[in-house]
Structures are given as structure tokens and as C-alpha cells.
Scaffold this motif. Structure first.
Motif, short mmCIF file in Angstrom:
data_model
loop_
_atom_site.label_atom_id
_atom_site.label_comp_id
_atom_site.label_asym_id
_atom_site.label_seq_id
_atom_site.Cartn_x
_atom_site.Cartn_y
_atom_site.Cartn_z
N ASP A 96 6.13 -0.68 0.57
CA ASP A 96 7.40 -1.30 0.98
C ASP A 96 8.60 -0.46 0.53
O ASP A 96 9.60 -0.34 1.24
CB ASP A 96 7.52 -2.75 0.49
CG ASP A 96 7.38 -2.93 -1.02
OD1 ASP A 96 7.10 -1.93 -1.72
OD2 ASP A 96 7.51 -4.07 -1.50
N ARG A 112 9.46 -5.03 3.08
CA ARG A 112 8.29 -5.85 2.71
C ARG A 112 7.85 -6.71 3.90
O ARG A 112 6.67 -6.85 4.19
CB ARG A 112 8.68 -6.72 1.51
CG ARG A 112 7.57 -7.59 0.99
CD ARG A 112 8.11 -8.57 -0.05
NE ARG A 112 7.02 -9.41 -0.53
CZ ARG A 112 6.43 -9.25 -1.69
NH1 ARG A 112 6.81 -8.32 -2.51
NH2 ARG A 112 5.43 -10.05 -2.04
N PRO A 130 2.34 -4.93 1.05
CA PRO A 130 3.54 -4.24 0.58
C PRO A 130 3.34 -3.41 -0.68
O PRO A 130 3.99 -2.39 -0.88
CB PRO A 130 4.52 -5.40 0.31
CG PRO A 130 4.04 -6.52 1.16
CD PRO A 130 2.55 -6.37 1.20
#
Length: 201
Positions: A96, A112, A130
Motif C-alpha cells: 500500500d 490501501r 495491503p
């Protein structure tokens, strides 16, 4: 899925810096939150308070909760190198975070969400975790079906950040996580030594 979803400006004011990026509300009131705000006389902070504040700042910056952060610290302790530096490198290697650094999303929370909703591929395979740890040489791309998403196009159009450890091709909407960043290349204002001292108590 557990994560912080409260007011971001309040957190930025708590740390005295815009950790979530540009924030007009923070610029207007860049003093601590609370009833007494700017007028509250704050005594000298203890060593523990300073260390705790630094850890919380790192957690909020990267959008990581306590258990995950502690696990990363354990991994950093076991790895060769300076523990605090390795800890930040682990945070930077999260999928992420790299999606955010590449400019695919204007914020880490947005990045994310893109990962969770299966818009991102790693080495040609869809990855929807993520916290997935990237390795040097991994290719991160926007999934073919998602390239026309307005949110992604707007973010890339407004992105101007360049990082030495990441390459990005705007035509193919893919980039490479070239190498693990050195501490001097990580722009976050975090004193990782305080975090190491806190967890080492």
C-alpha cells in the motif's frame, strides 16, 4: 478490517505536523487539539512520552495497528542492520505504501483501498493484501480493467513525487520497486531510535 478511521486533522494537530499530507484545517489550527488548545501550558515531556509519541506517529503515518507494528519490529530486530532503519524499510516495502509512493493514489488509505479492491498487480498477479512485503525488482502495476478508473487517473495527473528506489511508467501504468530505500531516502520525519528504545524497555 481494523484501521484508524477517525478525524485525520486531529491526529496531525496532536503531532504538530501534517502527517497525512496537505491539510487546510491543520494549517489554520496547527496547535494541539483539546479544550484549551494553544493556551494549554504543557510541562516538559518525559522520555517515555516522547518515545511513545514517535511510535504513534509512525503507526498513524503508515496506517499500521499495534500488533502488526510490533511484529514488524520483531522482524527488524532479527534482521541484520540497524533495527530502526530496517523497521522503516519494512514499512516502506509494504504494497500500500509503494502504491502511494508511485502516485497511483494521493494517500496511503486510498492506496490501501485500491489494493484491497483488487486493482493492483504484483509481477502480473493480483495481490489484495495491503501489508504484502515487496522485494527488490518486483513490478507493481494497475490491473488492465482498472486503468480507466478516474481516481487513479486524477492521482497520477497530480503526482509529481520522484523517489530513487522506484521507477514508474505512466504509459503502461506500471512501476518497479527497484531497491530497498536507504534511511536518507525515506522522507518521513520519524526518529526511529526512539521507537527502538521504547520497545527495548
Amino acid at each position: 478490517m481494523a484501521r484508524y478511521t477517525g478525524p485525520k486533522t486531529k491526529i496531525a494537530r496532536k503531532f504538530g505536523e501534517a502527517i497525512y499530507g496537505d491539510d487546510k484545517a491543520f494549517e489554520k489550527r496547527n496547535y494541539p487539539p483539546g479544550q484549551h488548545g494553544a493556551n494549554k501550558r504543557r510541562g516538559k515531556q518525559s522520555e517515555y512520552a516522547i518515545q511513545l509519541m514517535e511510535k504513534q506517529k509512525a503507526k498513524y503515518t503508515y496506517g499500521v495497528l499495534e500488533r502488526q507494528f510490533r511484529n514488524m519490529f520483531k522482524k527488524a530486530t532479527a534482521a541484520p542492520g540497524i533495527t530502526g532503519e530496517v523497521l522503516l524499510q519494512l514499512c516502506e516495502s509494504r504494497l500500500d505504501n509503494v502504491v502511494y509512493r508511485m502516485g497511483i493514489s494521493p494517500s496511503r488509505s486510498g492506496a490501501r483501498q485500491l489494493v484491497s479492491h483488487r486493482h493492483i498487480t504484483v509481477n502480473g498477479e493480483i495481490v489484495n493484501i495491503p501489508s504484502y512485503q515487496l522485494k527488490a525488482g518486483d513490478v507493481v502495476a494497475v490491473r488492465e480493467k482498472s486503468k480507466s478508473l478516474e481516481a487513479i487517473q486524477n492521482s497520477l495527473a497530480n503526482s509529481s513525487s520522484v523517489y530513487e528506489w522506484i521507477t514508474w511508467n505512466n504509459d503502461t501504468k506500471q512501476g518497479t520497486y527497484v531497491s530497498v530505500p536507504a534511511r536518507v531516502q525515506i522522507p518521513e520525519n520519524i526518529n526511529e531510535q526512539f521507537i527502538v528504545e521504547l520497545y527495548s524497555k
